[in-house]
Scaffold this motif. Structure first.
Motif, PDB file in Angstrom:
ATOM      1  N   ARG A  26      -3.889 -54.931   2.860  1.00  0.00           N
ATOM      2  CA  ARG A  26      -2.794 -53.958   2.875  1.00  0.00           C
ATOM      3  C   ARG A  26      -1.596 -54.509   3.651  1.00  0.00           C
ATOM      4  N   PRO A  27      -0.558 -54.951   2.959  1.00  0.00           N
ATOM      5  CA  PRO A  27       0.654 -55.377   3.661  1.00  0.00           C
ATOM      6  C   PRO A  27       1.404 -54.153   4.199  1.00  0.00           C
ATOM      7  N   TYR A  28       2.180 -54.353   5.262  1.00  0.00           N
ATOM      8  CA  TYR A  28       2.971 -53.267   5.834  1.00  0.00           C
ATOM      9  C   TYR A  28       4.253 -53.800   6.452  1.00  0.00           C
ATOM     10  N   VAL A  29       5.202 -52.897   6.631  1.00  0.00           N
ATOM     11  CA  VAL A  29       6.441 -53.172   7.343  1.00  0.00           C
ATOM     12  C   VAL A  29       6.586 -52.097   8.411  1.00  0.00           C
ATOM     13  N   GLY A  30       7.343 -52.406   9.427  1.00  0.00           N
ATOM     14  CA  GLY A  30       7.537 -51.412  10.468  1.00  0.00           C
ATOM     15  C   GLY A  30       8.631 -51.807  11.429  1.00  0.00           C
ATOM     16  N   GLY A  49      14.643 -53.717  20.062  1.00  0.00           N
ATOM     17  CA  GLY A  49      14.055 -53.280  18.809  1.00  0.00           C
ATOM     18  C   GLY A  49      13.368 -54.442  18.120  1.00  0.00           C
ATOM     19  N   SER A  50      12.308 -54.127  17.399  1.00  0.00           N
ATOM     20  CA  SER A  50      11.560 -55.148  16.651  1.00  0.00           C
ATOM     21  C   SER A  50      11.416 -54.731  15.205  1.00  0.00           C
ATOM     22  N   VAL A  51      11.470 -55.708  14.340  1.00  0.00           N
ATOM     23  CA  VAL A  51      11.137 -55.531  12.926  1.00  0.00           C
ATOM     24  C   VAL A  51       9.836 -56.296  12.713  1.00  0.00           C
ATOM     25  N   ILE A  52       8.853 -55.648  12.069  1.00  0.00           N
ATOM     26  CA  ILE A  52       7.550 -56.285  11.876  1.00  0.00           C
ATOM     27  C   ILE A  52       7.168 -56.291  10.406  1.00  0.00           C
ATOM     28  N   ILE A  53       6.488 -57.349  10.009  1.00  0.00           N
ATOM     29  CA  ILE A  53       5.895 -57.467   8.674  1.00  0.00           C
ATOM     30  C   ILE A  53       4.475 -57.952   8.893  1.00  0.00           C
ATOM     31  N   GLY A  54       3.511 -57.215   8.371  1.00  0.00           N
ATOM     32  CA  GLY A  54       2.130 -57.583   8.641  1.00  0.00           C
ATOM     33  C   GLY A  54       1.200 -57.308   7.481  1.00  0.00           C
ATOM     34  N   THR A  55      -0.058 -57.636   7.721  1.00  0.00           N
ATOM     35  CA  THR A  55      -1.117 -57.424   6.742  1.00  0.00           C
ATOM     36  C   THR A  55      -2.373 -56.997   7.465  1.00  0.00           C
ATOM     37  N   GLU A  56      -3.013 -55.946   6.968  1.00  0.00           N
ATOM     38  CA  GLU A  56      -4.348 -55.580   7.428  1.00  0.00           C
ATOM     39  C   GLU A  56      -5.326 -56.140   6.405  1.00  0.00           C
ATOM     40  N   TYR A  57      -6.180 -57.042   6.840  1.00  0.00           N
ATOM     41  CA  TYR A  57      -7.133 -57.670   5.926  1.00  0.00           C
ATOM     42  C   TYR A  57      -8.323 -56.774   5.664  1.00  0.00           C
ATOM     43  N   ASN A  58      -8.685 -55.954   6.622  1.00  0.00           N
ATOM     44  CA  ASN A  58      -9.670 -54.888   6.488  1.00  0.00           C
ATOM     45  C   ASN A  58      -9.373 -53.904   7.609  1.00  0.00           C
ATOM     46  N   ARG A  59     -10.220 -52.921   7.833  1.00  0.00           N
ATOM     47  CA  ARG A  59      -9.903 -51.921   8.849  1.00  0.00           C
ATOM     48  C   ARG A  59     -10.102 -52.431  10.273  1.00  0.00           C
ATOM     49  N   PHE A  60     -10.576 -53.668  10.428  1.00  0.00           N
ATOM     50  CA  PHE A  60     -10.835 -54.223  11.754  1.00  0.00           C
ATOM     51  C   PHE A  60      -9.895 -55.361  12.162  1.00  0.00           C
ATOM     52  N   PHE A  61      -9.168 -55.973  11.226  1.00  0.00           N
ATOM     53  CA  PHE A  61      -8.397 -57.168  11.551  1.00  0.00           C
ATOM     54  C   PHE A  61      -7.093 -57.218  10.769  1.00  0.00           C
ATOM     55  N   GLY A  62      -6.033 -57.711  11.428  1.00  0.00           N
ATOM     56  CA  GLY A  62      -4.750 -57.891  10.770  1.00  0.00           C
ATOM     57  C   GLY A  62      -3.894 -58.889  11.521  1.00  0.00           C
ATOM     58  N   THR A  63      -2.805 -59.308  10.892  1.00  0.00           N
ATOM     59  CA  THR A  63      -1.824 -60.189  11.527  1.00  0.00           C
ATOM     60  C   THR A  63      -0.438 -59.658  11.214  1.00  0.00           C
ATOM     61  N   GLU A  64       0.528 -60.020  12.066  1.00  0.00           N
ATOM     62  CA  GLU A  64       1.904 -59.644  11.776  1.00  0.00           C
ATOM     63  C   GLU A  64       2.870 -60.647  12.388  1.00  0.00           C
ATOM     64  N   VAL A  65       4.005 -60.792  11.723  1.00  0.00           N
ATOM     65  CA  VAL A  65       5.117 -61.564  12.247  1.00  0.00           C
ATOM     66  C   VAL A  65       6.189 -60.565  12.669  1.00  0.00           C
ATOM     67  N   PHE A  66       7.002 -60.965  13.644  1.00  0.00           N
ATOM     68  CA  PHE A  66       7.991 -60.027  14.152  1.00  0.00           C
ATOM     69  C   PHE A  66       9.256 -60.769  14.571  1.00  0.00           C
ATOM     70  N   TYR A  67      10.336 -59.998  14.645  1.00  0.00           N
ATOM     71  CA  TYR A  67      11.592 -60.459  15.210  1.00  0.00           C
ATOM     72  C   TYR A  67      12.062 -59.357  16.159  1.00  0.00           C
ATOM     73  N   GLN A  68      12.444 -59.733  17.376  1.00  0.00           N
ATOM     74  CA  GLN A  68      12.831 -58.768  18.400  1.00  0.00           C
ATOM     75  C   GLN A  68      14.157 -59.191  19.017  1.00  0.00           C
ATOM     76  N   LEU A  69      15.062 -58.231  19.202  1.00  0.00           N
ATOM     77  CA  LEU A  69      16.374 -58.487  19.775  1.00  0.00           C
ATOM     78  C   LEU A  69      16.637 -57.455  20.858  1.00  0.00           C
ATOM     79  N   SER A  70      17.018 -57.921  22.065  1.00  0.00           N
ATOM     80  CA  SER A  70      17.219 -57.011  23.191  1.00  0.00           C
ATOM     81  C   SER A  70      18.696 -56.688  23.392  1.00  0.00           C
ATOM     82  N   ASP A  71      18.927 -55.650  24.198  1.00  0.00           N
ATOM     83  CA  ASP A  71      20.272 -55.365  24.657  1.00  0.00           C
ATOM     84  C   ASP A  71      20.582 -56.263  25.851  1.00  0.00           C
TER      85      ASP A  71
END
Length: 175
Positions: A26-30, A49-71
């Motif tokens: 299950r891919p996701y964005v957030g 703030g962070s923008v995330i793109i990830g994948t849940e491979y099953n209900r126990f494990f997932g990975t995500e990449v992110f980009y974060q920018l501060s004030d």
């Protein structure tokens, strides 16, 4: 003979059922809001703030990449801000019979770019951060979840900075 065939069919059915659960993808964005404190010579506090793109491979494990920018934060006459991007792995523990709540742990690595403006000039620094965190997630629907997490980041080769401590609130949408 018929008992052996029935037993083999039952075992095969159980194996296929457990394998189907293992192959969920299950891919996701957030996005998330982050509050970050820095353990350094000057101790700035950032909202980011962070923008995330990830994948849940099953209900126990997932990975995500992110980009974060501060004030930008000013502390002791020093203005600073940062941006970071990286990869995190997540281990989920579904809670309860309905499994709408999950506890999770996360570990990852990220590249941190820190901009510092002092009275004597402007400086930039770049280093790696090793990230460990834990939190909870609540699934509002099958596709939408909210989460809260705390994270500690050990810095490598970022001059004058020992670590970051981060608290995040976010939402994600799964496809």
């Amino acid at each position: 003979m018929n008992k052996k065939i029935a037993l083999l069919a039952a075992v095969s059915t159980l194996a296929l059922t457990s394998n189907a659960n293992a192959l969920e993808f299950r891919p996701y964005v957030g996005m998330q809001y982050n509050y970050t404190t820095v353990d350094a010579e000057v101790e700035p506090k950032f909202n980011s703030g962070s923008v995330i793109i990830g994948t849940e491979y099953n209900r126990f494990f997932g990975t995500e990449v992110f980009y974060q920018l501060s004030d930008e934060d000013e502390d002791g006459g020093v203005e600073s801000d940062f941006e970071t991007y990286g990869l995190d792995a997540y281990a989920y523990l579904p809670l309860g019979c309905d499994r709408v709540w999950s506890a999770f742990a996360t570990a990852g690595i990220a590249n941190y770019d820190l901009d510092i403006k002092k009275d004597d000039g402007k400086g930039e620094d770049n280093g790696l951060g090793y990230r460990l965190g834990a939190g909870v997630q609540y699934s509002i629907t099958n596709d939408i979840a909210v989460r809260a997490l705390g994270r500690y980041v050990w810095m490598d080769k970022l001059e004058g900075v020992d670590s970051f401590t981060e608290f995040s609130l976010g939402v994600k949408y799964a496809f």
